[in-house]
Design a protein around this motif. Structure first.
Motif, PDB file in Angstrom:
ATOM      1  N   ALA A   1      46.013  38.430  36.142  1.00 50.97           N
ATOM      2  CA  ALA A   1      46.577  38.474  37.547  1.00 50.97           C
ATOM      3  C   ALA A   1      45.582  40.844  38.224  1.00 50.97           C
ATOM      4  CB  ALA A   1      47.925  38.801  37.878  1.00 50.97           C
ATOM      5  N   ALA A   2      46.600  41.413  37.010  1.00 53.21           N
ATOM      6  CA  ALA A   2      45.855  42.306  37.495  1.00 53.21           C
ATOM      7  C   ALA A   2      44.273  43.225  37.663  1.00 53.21           C
ATOM      8  CB  ALA A   2      46.828  44.273  36.206  1.00 53.21           C
ATOM      9  N   SER A   3      44.352  42.440  36.741  1.00 54.30           N
ATOM     10  CA  SER A   3      42.743  42.897  36.355  1.00 54.30           C
ATOM     11  C   SER A   3      41.928  42.068  37.335  1.00 54.30           C
ATOM     12  CB  SER A   3      41.953  42.005  35.077  1.00 54.30           C
ATOM     13  OG  SER A   3      42.236  42.284  33.811  1.00 54.30           O
ATOM     14  N   MET A   4      42.078  41.178  37.730  1.00 51.68           N
ATOM     15  CA  MET A   4      41.711  40.348  38.876  1.00 51.68           C
ATOM     16  C   MET A   4      41.653  41.306  40.478  1.00 51.68           C
ATOM     17  SD  MET A   4      41.637  36.267  38.841  1.00 51.68           S
ATOM     18  CE  MET A   4      40.936  35.881  40.538  1.00 51.68           C
ATOM     19  N   VAL A   5      43.218  40.987  40.279  1.00 46.96           N
ATOM     20  CA  VAL A   5      43.337  42.713  41.205  1.00 46.96           C
ATOM     21  C   VAL A   5      42.581  43.835  41.763  1.00 46.96           C
ATOM     22  CG1 VAL A   5      45.490  43.891  42.636  1.00 46.96           C
ATOM     23  CG2 VAL A   5      45.367  41.876  42.038  1.00 46.96           C
ATOM     24  N   GLY A   6      42.543  44.596  40.558  1.00 50.87           N
ATOM     25  CA  GLY A   6      41.563  45.780  39.981  1.00 50.87           C
ATOM     26  C   GLY A   6      40.230  45.139  40.327  1.00 50.87           C
ATOM     27  N   GLN A   7      39.701  44.743  40.044  1.00 52.65           N
ATOM     28  CA  GLN A   7      37.862  44.307  40.756  1.00 52.65           C
ATOM     29  C   GLN A   7      38.455  43.887  42.196  1.00 52.65           C
ATOM     30  OE1 GLN A   7      35.720  41.535  38.721  1.00 52.65           O
ATOM     31  NE2 GLN A   7      36.435  42.280  36.541  1.00 52.65           N
ATOM     32  N   ASN A   8      39.526  43.038  42.172  1.00 54.87           N
ATOM     33  CA  ASN A   8      38.971  42.903  43.322  1.00 54.87           C
ATOM     34  C   ASN A   8      39.475  43.674  44.724  1.00 54.87           C
ATOM     35  OD1 ASN A   8      38.029  39.668  44.558  1.00 54.87           O
ATOM     36  ND2 ASN A   8      39.378  39.804  42.396  1.00 54.87           N
ATOM     37  N   LEU A   9      40.072  45.110  44.330  1.00 56.08           N
ATOM     38  CA  LEU A   9      40.116  46.413  45.449  1.00 56.08           C
ATOM     39  C   LEU A   9      39.481  46.854  44.893  1.00 56.08           C
ATOM     40  CD1 LEU A   9      43.877  47.278  44.833  1.00 56.08           C
ATOM     41  CD2 LEU A   9      43.229  46.972  46.406  1.00 56.08           C
ATOM     42  N   GLY A  10      38.897  46.722  43.755  1.00 56.06           N
ATOM     43  CA  GLY A  10      37.838  47.598  43.339  1.00 56.06           C
ATOM     44  C   GLY A  10      36.201  47.439  43.995  1.00 56.06           C
ATOM     45  N   ALA A  11      35.988  46.289  44.717  1.00 58.10           N
ATOM     46  CA  ALA A  11      35.442  46.092  45.556  1.00 58.10           C
ATOM     47  C   ALA A  11      35.781  45.743  47.298  1.00 58.10           C
ATOM     48  CB  ALA A  11      35.361  44.509  44.964  1.00 58.10           C
ATOM     49  N   ARG A  12      37.257  45.888  47.135  1.00 55.64           N
ATOM     50  CA  ARG A  12      37.865  46.043  48.924  1.00 55.64           C
ATOM     51  C   ARG A  12      38.121  44.900  49.461  1.00 55.64           C
ATOM     52  NH1 ARG A  12      38.780  49.907  46.920  1.00 55.64           N
ATOM     53  NH2 ARG A  12      37.924  52.046  48.275  1.00 55.64           N
ATOM     54  N   LYS A  13      37.765  43.973  48.444  1.00 51.67           N
ATOM     55  CA  LYS A  13      38.107  41.665  48.597  1.00 51.67           C
ATOM     56  C   LYS A  13      39.572  41.691  48.834  1.00 51.67           C
ATOM     57  CE  LYS A  13      33.565  40.780  47.222  1.00 51.67           C
ATOM     58  NZ  LYS A  13      33.281  39.247  46.476  1.00 51.67           N
ATOM     59  N   TYR A  14      40.255  42.235  49.923  1.00 49.02           N
ATOM     60  CA  TYR A  14      41.714  42.329  50.173  1.00 49.02           C
ATOM     61  C   TYR A  14      42.231  41.203  50.284  1.00 49.02           C
ATOM     62  CZ  TYR A  14      40.389  47.362  51.201  1.00 49.02           C
ATOM     63  OH  TYR A  14      40.298  48.662  51.223  1.00 49.02           O
ATOM     64  N   ASP A  15      41.496  40.277  50.565  1.00 42.88           N
ATOM     65  CA  ASP A  15      41.745  39.083  50.990  1.00 42.88           C
ATOM     66  C   ASP A  15      42.233  37.878  49.721  1.00 42.88           C
ATOM     67  OD1 ASP A  15      39.237  38.566  51.045  1.00 42.88           O
ATOM     68  OD2 ASP A  15      38.946  36.907  51.125  1.00 42.88           O
ATOM     69  N   ARG A  16      41.768  38.414  49.527  1.00 41.32           N
ATOM     70  CA  ARG A  16      42.159  37.551  47.706  1.00 41.32           C
ATOM     71  C   ARG A  16      42.916  38.133  47.281  1.00 41.32           C
ATOM     72  NH1 ARG A  16      37.535  34.791  45.496  1.00 41.32           N
ATOM     73  NH2 ARG A  16      38.278  35.271  43.258  1.00 41.32           N
ATOM     74  N   ILE A  17      43.420  39.351  47.669  1.00 42.66           N
ATOM     75  CA  ILE A  17      44.985  40.013  46.231  1.00 42.66           C
ATOM     76  C   ILE A  17      46.018  39.094  46.799  1.00 42.66           C
ATOM     77  CG2 ILE A  17      46.442  41.454  46.062  1.00 42.66           C
ATOM     78  CD1 ILE A  17      43.515  42.372  45.541  1.00 42.66           C
ATOM     79  N   PRO A  18      46.605  38.053  47.830  1.00 42.80           N
ATOM     80  CA  PRO A  18      47.730  37.401  47.759  1.00 42.80           C
ATOM     81  C   PRO A  18      47.576  36.203  47.639  1.00 42.80           C
ATOM     82  CG  PRO A  18      47.281  38.843  50.168  1.00 42.80           C
ATOM     83  CD  PRO A  18      45.963  38.467  49.660  1.00 42.80           C
ATOM     84  N   LYS A  19      46.495  35.327  47.353  1.00 42.81           N
ATOM     85  CA  LYS A  19      46.017  34.405  46.448  1.00 42.81           C
ATOM     86  C   LYS A  19      46.213  34.692  45.409  1.00 42.81           C
ATOM     87  CE  LYS A  19      42.592  32.891  50.067  1.00 42.81           C
ATOM     88  NZ  LYS A  19      41.199  32.216  50.038  1.00 42.81           N
ATOM     89  N   ILE A  20      45.959  36.096  44.580  1.00 47.16           N
ATOM     90  CA  ILE A  20      45.569  35.924  43.080  1.00 47.16           C
ATOM     91  C   ILE A  20      47.435  36.109  42.704  1.00 47.16           C
ATOM     92  CG2 ILE A  20      45.271  37.147  41.619  1.00 47.16           C
ATOM     93  CD1 ILE A  20      42.973  38.472  43.059  1.00 47.16           C
ATOM     94  N   LEU A  21      48.000  37.078  43.567  1.00 53.24           N
ATOM     95  CA  LEU A  21      49.562  37.086  43.094  1.00 53.24           C
ATOM     96  C   LEU A  21      50.255  35.418  43.683  1.00 53.24           C
ATOM     97  CD1 LEU A  21      49.987  40.630  44.930  1.00 53.24           C
ATOM     98  CD2 LEU A  21      49.870  40.512  42.873  1.00 53.24           C
ATOM     99  N   ALA A  22      49.968  35.133  44.613  1.00 52.09           N
ATOM    100  CA  ALA A  22      50.688  33.527  44.378  1.00 52.09           C
ATOM    101  C   ALA A  22      50.460  32.667  43.336  1.00 52.09           C
ATOM    102  CB  ALA A  22      50.503  33.254  46.178  1.00 52.09           C
ATOM    103  N   TRP A  23      49.592  32.642  43.245  1.00 55.64           N
ATOM    104  CA  TRP A  23      48.948  31.695  42.003  1.00 55.64           C
ATOM    105  C   TRP A  23      49.544  32.279  40.917  1.00 55.64           C
ATOM    106  CZ3 TRP A  23      47.323  27.071  42.014  1.00 55.64           C
ATOM    107  CH2 TRP A  23      46.961  26.264  43.187  1.00 55.64           C
ATOM    108  N   GLY A  24      50.067  33.539  40.500  1.00 56.85           N
ATOM    109  CA  GLY A  24      50.259  33.894  39.075  1.00 56.85           C
ATOM    110  C   GLY A  24      51.552  34.117  39.204  1.00 56.85           C
ATOM    111  N   SER A  25      52.313  33.893  39.787  1.00 59.63           N
ATOM    112  CA  SER A  25      54.074  34.125  39.926  1.00 59.63           C
ATOM    113  C   SER A  25      54.135  33.025  40.028  1.00 59.63           C
ATOM    114  CB  SER A  25      54.324  35.161  41.409  1.00 59.63           C
ATOM    115  OG  SER A  25      54.028  34.305  42.287  1.00 59.63           O
ATOM    116  N   GLY A  26      53.441  31.683  40.980  1.00 58.52           N
ATOM    117  CA  GLY A  26      53.961  30.938  41.256  1.00 58.52           C
ATOM    118  C   GLY A  26      53.975  29.683  39.901  1.00 58.52           C
ATOM    119  N   SER A  27      53.063  30.037  39.041  1.00 54.00           N
ATOM    120  CA  SER A  27      52.205  29.093  37.853  1.00 54.00           C
ATOM    121  C   SER A  27      53.500  29.339  37.160  1.00 54.00           C
ATOM    122  CB  SER A  27      51.041  29.548  37.312  1.00 54.00           C
ATOM    123  OG  SER A  27      50.415  29.287  38.124  1.00 54.00           O
ATOM    124  N   ALA A  28      53.738  30.887  37.090  1.00 54.23           N
ATOM    125  CA  ALA A  28      54.493  31.639  34.913  1.00 54.23           C
ATOM    126  C   ALA A  28      56.231  30.639  35.765  1.00 54.23           C
ATOM    127  CB  ALA A  28      54.894  32.930  35.509  1.00 54.23           C
TER     128      ALA A  28
END
Length: 449
Positions: free
Chosen positions: A300-327
């Motif tokens: 999740a941190a790697s995905m968040v990092g790349q997406n923040l670098g690319a300024r794709k903010y709309d993907r961040i909530p999805k990354i966190l939701a799928w990550g924490s939900g699965s865990a």
């Protein structure tokens, strides 16, 4: 190998597919790493008994404490590389890699020498039980000698994960796991090398893993624009500034948690050999859930990092939701298994009747640790992925020191619950990162990172 094959774009495509595809090899590699640590405990516990288990538990806690810099700075390097990959800044990636290598190898050397010199005070400060003192000394000294390989592997893995590659680190850990498990059985069970054999198995496995990983990077150096020339390892000022700015808080966070766990372990050890051996069981069970949490968090941190670098903010909530939900889903399953079959689970680690008779006391702390570990996927996914050094320092202080030591002291000493209180306090403190990370997410400061 081409650059495309070394760098994976995590800013396009299905979020759950990318997350799970990236996290799966991390989970397997972390699981293998945990397996050979657990095998140490199982083989030593079955062959030597409680004193051997205590030695592996105490020595393992010390080793974990000594690796806090590697974990902190490697995680920082991973986040920085991920963001620079997202921004397509190849020159910055190269400078970060060279600086990270030089910094961590120098630190590993200093820590190894210092801890070897002060090995006796180190064991005394954690209240190593007298019956397990020499075993613990053997285990600790041998692991100190292999510390540079552990640091080196952390650097190589951070580089690959920052570029979106989690498959190769899995292969290198698999090498270490197989070597460690085989040598554990040979050294301890057949050659009667006792606890020292388990330590040598771990060090040899780690060294081979690092050597193979470095060889792979060197053979495919064109794939990530790093030539391995001596001049490329000269630290770059700007890269060093970034690594230190993020790495120090992340290292302090790892250190604070390790120190607090060492303090709690010292309190537990003061209650004798059985309590110390039981601490080894809870440590290994928590580590098993930790590898799941860390795998998803790293992805999740790697995905968040790349997406923040690319300024794709709309993907961040999805990354966190799928990550924490699965865990959380997997943590609940694991908690149910421990609750329903505690004797079977605890019996994997030892046949010592005295230890097993008291082990039921850790069921609740283990379950709370499982759930707490799952919530940390959300917290550290956004905190580490955005590279927020101030929040990492805040987590280090509140979770690592104040909450963990404070709650353990309150329940264990003030309320006279003894070891069970120490373990409960440690488990409850694990929910603190979610409070901090959740607040940070809701306030939206990560968008400005």
């Amino acid at each position: 190998m081409s650059e495309k094959s070394m760098r994976k774009d995590l800013t396009e495509g299905s979020v759950p597919k990318l997350l799970l595809t990236f996290a799966a090899p991390l989970f397997v590699s972390n699981a293998l790493q945990a397996v050979y640590n657990i095998v140490d405990m199982i083989v030593v516990g079955q062959v030597i008994g409680g004193s051997g288990m205590s030695a592996v538990s105490t020595g393992g806690n010390i080793l974990h404490l000594l690796t806090f810099v590697a974990m902190g700075f490697s995680s920082a390097g991973q986040v920085i590389i991920a963001r620079e990959v997202g921004m397509r800044n190849n020159d910055a990636v190269k400078k970060t890699i060279g600086t990270l290598f030089t910094l961590l190898f120098a630190i590993a050397l200093v820590i190894s020498v210092g801890c070897y010199v002060f090995r006796d005070p180190l064991l005394q400060v954690v209240n190593t039980p007298a019956e397990a003192y020499q075993y613990t000394m053997d285990y600790t000294v041998i692991c100190i000698l292999g510390l540079i390989f552990i640091y080196g592997y952390n650097v190589v893995s951070a580089i690959m994960r920052g570029m979106g590659d989690s498959k190769r680190p899995f292969m290198f850990v698999a090498i270490a796991a197989v070597i460690n498990i085989v040598l554990d059985i040979v050294f301890v069970a057949f050659l009667n090398m006792e606890v020292a054999g388990a330590a040598w198995a771990t060090v040899i496995g780690q060294s081979f893993s690092f050597i193979f990983a470095m060889g792979y990077l060197y053979r495919h150096k064109e794939g990530f624009d790093f030539d391995f020339a001596p001049k490329s390892f000269i630290p770059d000022g700007k890269a060093m500034e970034k690594i230190v700015a993020l790495g120090v808080p992340m290292a302090l966070q790892s250190a604070a948690i390790s120190i607090s766990q060492t303090v709690v372990a010292a309190w537990v050890n003061s209650f004798g050999l059985i309590a110390s051996a039981i601490a080894g069981i809870i440590g290994k069970l928590n580590m098993m859930m930790g590898i799941l949490s860390n795998s998803i968090t790293t992805a999740a941190a790697s995905m968040v990092g790349q997406n923040l670098g690319a300024r794709k903010y709309d993907r961040i909530p999805k990354i966190l939701a799928w990550g924490s939900g699965s865990a959380l889903f997997l943590a609940v399953i694991a908690a149910v298994i421990v609750k329903m079959h505690p004797e079977t689970i605890f019996g994997l680690f030892t046949s010592d009747a005295a230890v097993l008779a008291e082990a039921s006391v850790i069921i609740l702390p283990v379950i709370l640790n499982f759930i707490g570990a799952a919530t940390r996927c959300f917290a550290f996914g956004i905190i580490n992925g955005s590279g927020n050094s101030k929040l990492n320092l805040c987590v280090a202080i509140l979770d690592g020191m104040i909450a963990r030591i404070g709650l353990a002291y309150l329940l264990g000493w003030v309320f006279a619950m003894g070891p069970k209180g120490f373990w409960l306090g440690d488990a409850l403190a694990g929910f603190m990162p979610m409070v901090i990370g959740g607040t940070y997410y809701l306030l939206g400061g990560w968008r400005e990172a």
